[in-house]
Design a protein around this motif. Structure first.
Motif, PDB file in Angstrom:
ATOM      1  N   VAL A 381      -3.647   8.906  -6.102  1.00 31.42           N
ATOM      2  CA  VAL A 381      -3.632  10.370  -6.263  1.00 31.42           C
ATOM      3  C   VAL A 381      -2.850  11.052  -5.146  1.00 31.42           C
ATOM      4  O   VAL A 381      -2.742  12.264  -5.117  1.00 31.42           O
ATOM      5  N   PHE A 382      -2.322  10.253  -4.215  1.00 25.80           N
ATOM      6  CA  PHE A 382      -1.660  10.806  -3.042  1.00 25.80           C
ATOM      7  C   PHE A 382      -0.250  10.233  -2.998  1.00 25.80           C
ATOM      8  O   PHE A 382      -0.036   9.161  -2.461  1.00 25.80           O
ATOM      9  N   SER A 392       3.103   5.911  -4.584  1.00 25.50           N
ATOM     10  CA  SER A 392       1.860   5.948  -3.847  1.00 25.50           C
ATOM     11  C   SER A 392       2.209   5.949  -2.366  1.00 25.50           C
ATOM     12  O   SER A 392       3.121   5.231  -1.930  1.00 25.50           O
TER      13      SER A 392
HETATM   14  S1  SF4 Z   1      -2.291   6.628  -0.703  1.00 27.38           S
HETATM   15 FE1  SF4 Z   1      -3.201   4.572  -0.820  1.00 27.38          FE
HETATM   16  S2  SF4 Z   1      -5.343   4.850  -0.281  1.00 27.38           S
HETATM   17 FE2  SF4 Z   1      -4.514   6.865  -0.780  1.00 27.38          FE
HETATM   18  S3  SF4 Z   1      -4.980   7.180  -2.959  1.00 27.38           S
HETATM   19 FE3  SF4 Z   1      -2.941   6.278  -2.826  1.00 27.38          FE
HETATM   20  S4  SF4 Z   1      -3.233   4.049  -3.008  1.00 27.38           S
HETATM   21 FE4  SF4 Z   1      -5.196   4.973  -2.505  1.00 27.38          FE
END
Ligand code: SF4
Length: 458
Positions: A381-382, A392
């Motif tokens: 989600v980030f 991601s």
């Molecule tokens: S950045 Fe990494 S830890 Fe954060 S939501 Fe995405 S996959 Fe998960």
């Protein structure tokens, strides 16, 4: 992992690898599918149900005025040029076309305040024009009251201050000492109409201070969002593996100890449960109480909101949906109202001592670069915006040099123009650049492990 990265890039371009384009609420489909296949799309899940992504990072510079011991940037970061505004505007347009209005764009880096304030103002205005939200992610050193006032006038929605002991600020020996910095930052941002957020990296040297820090943040009525980010073995920082004592569970317990109340981190989900833990509280006068204490009620409200979600784009219109729930499900609305009232009453004497505020508490569990979990990456989600599309943040952190070398395409009118981080200006060449070799760089251009090593050998 490459397949997962390719899939994410394809979906960022607004289509599946098979060519199906996403529009409106269907923008949520890739995240929903990722969470479903990970077995994480239960009645508690809000991601993919109400929004297509939690936030997208737009890295406006790779430069920074600190050298954090857990920095996620590349060894080459200080040897790159900042992307021109035309490149950043093109990335914003791509974020908007894929995720729609409503998405939160994090202006980040490096530290974004190292760019000219006029550039940041232009970015805030553009984000606002596109109907998206903006968040300035900064260590705060150059985020003066005057700068924040200008950015607020340009449409900045949120400011997230990163303050913790990984930054090795001179004269501060503990997280408690750093509270003077946090208070100064709150004063700078107070009253500007900008939400105030705080980020803290959790690592061995501050773990024992976590309850005290959480309590301090709980008691700041201006702070709307508190995020604890667990040490991860990625990037250029000198600290590497996370010690065993730092787990999602131990961090949740330490934060609850600070808030002096259970926070019910398992009631509502924001993405994968091994990535994120989410709580929501009301606070007043040195007390807090969890809004998510009735798990069944939380799930019923999520279900009702989903049924009354008439959003045309990717994001739930919470006010509109709540209005509909009140009209169509009055009994449920009444139960939720009574629950809210009970939560307020639990604040007891706190109600007399200070204003009632809502605060979000987040625990974020970044992954080590050499131990990426495919399920989690596919339901991330980030995201971070790259020349090729979104990835991601964990995947991006593990492949930073690859993305620093990849040229961005910008519409140059009658011909495409290209930009890469090894050059200051746009050009008509799409060739992959030779990135500077950090091994040959001057000490002042080095940070993290390479800097420590160079100092050791010189
Ligand atoms: S950045 Fe990494 S830890 Fe954060 S939501 Fe995405 S996959 Fe998960």
């Amino acid at each position: 992992m490459k397949d997962s990265a390719d899939h994410q890039i394809a979906t960022f371009a607004g289509c599946t690898p098979a060519g199906r384009r996403f529009h409106g609420v269907e923008r949520r489909a890739p995240l929903r599918e990722g969470l479903c296949s990970a077995g994480e799309y239960g009645p508690d899940q809000t991601a993919g149900r109400f929004y297509p992504v939690a936030c997208v990072a737009l890295e406006v510079t790779q430069r920074c005025n600190l050298d954090c011991t857990l920095c996620y940037l590349s060894d080459r970061a200080e040897m790159t040029y900042d992307p021109p505004l035309s490149v950043l505007f093109a990335r914003l347009a791509t974020i908007h076309s894929h995720y729609g209005p409503g998405v939160s764009v994090q202006l980040t880096g490096g530290d974004p305040t190292l760019r000219k304030i006029e550039d940041l103002e232009a970015l805030c205005r553009e984000i606002s024009r596109l109907g998206m939200r903006s968040c300035l992610m900064t260590n705060g050193i150059r985020a003066s009251r005057a700068a924040l006032t200008r950015l607020a006038a340009a449409g900045l929605d949120d400011v997230a201050f990163h303050v913790d002991m990984t930054q090795e600020r001179k004269g501060f020996d503990s997280e408690v000492d750093l509270n003077t910095v946090r208070c100064a930052y709150i004063r700078r941002a107070r009253g500007l109409g900008v939400r105030i957020l705080f980020n803290t990296t959790v690592f061995a040297d501050n773990f024992s201070e976590l309850p005290a820090l959480a309590r301090f943040l709980r008691d700041q009525p201006e702070v709307a969002f508190v995020s604890f980010q667990m040490q991860a073995d990625t990037g250029r920082g000198v600290l590497r593996e996370r010690p065993d004592m730092i787990t999602q569970d131990s961090v949740m317990r330490a934060v609850e100890e600070g808030y002096e109340t259970p926070l019910h981190f398992d009631a509502a989900a924001v993405g994968h449960s091994r990535c994120n833990r989410y709580a929501n509280v009301v606070t007043a006068g040195g007390r807090a109480t969890s809004l998510l204490s009735n798990r069944r009620l939380v799930h019923r409200v999520i279900d009702a909101l989903e049924h009354e979600d008439h959003a045309q784009d990717g994001h739930l219109d919470i006010r509109d949906s709540v209005r509909r729930v009140v009209v169509r499900r009055p009994l449920l609305a009444l139960r939720a109202g009574v629950h809210l009232l009970r939560c307020m009453l639990q604040l007891k004497a706190g109600l007399l001592r200070g204003p009632v505020r809502r605060q979000t508490v987040f625990i974020h569990n970044f992954m080590a670069a050499d131990a990426l979990d495919e399920d989690r990456c596919a339901s991330c989600v980030f995201m971070v915006a790259t020349a090729n599309g979104p990835l991601s943040m964990c995947v991006h952190n593990a492949q930073r040099d690859l993305h620093l070398a990849t040229p961005d395409r910008v519409d140059g009118g009658d011909r495409p123009l290209w930009w890469n981080s090894a050059s200051r200006d746009l050009s008509d060449s799409s060739d992959l650049p030779d990135l500077h070799d950090p091994g040959q760089a001057a000490l002042k251009k080095l940070k993290g492990r390479l800097r420590a090593k160079r100092k050791e050998t010189s």
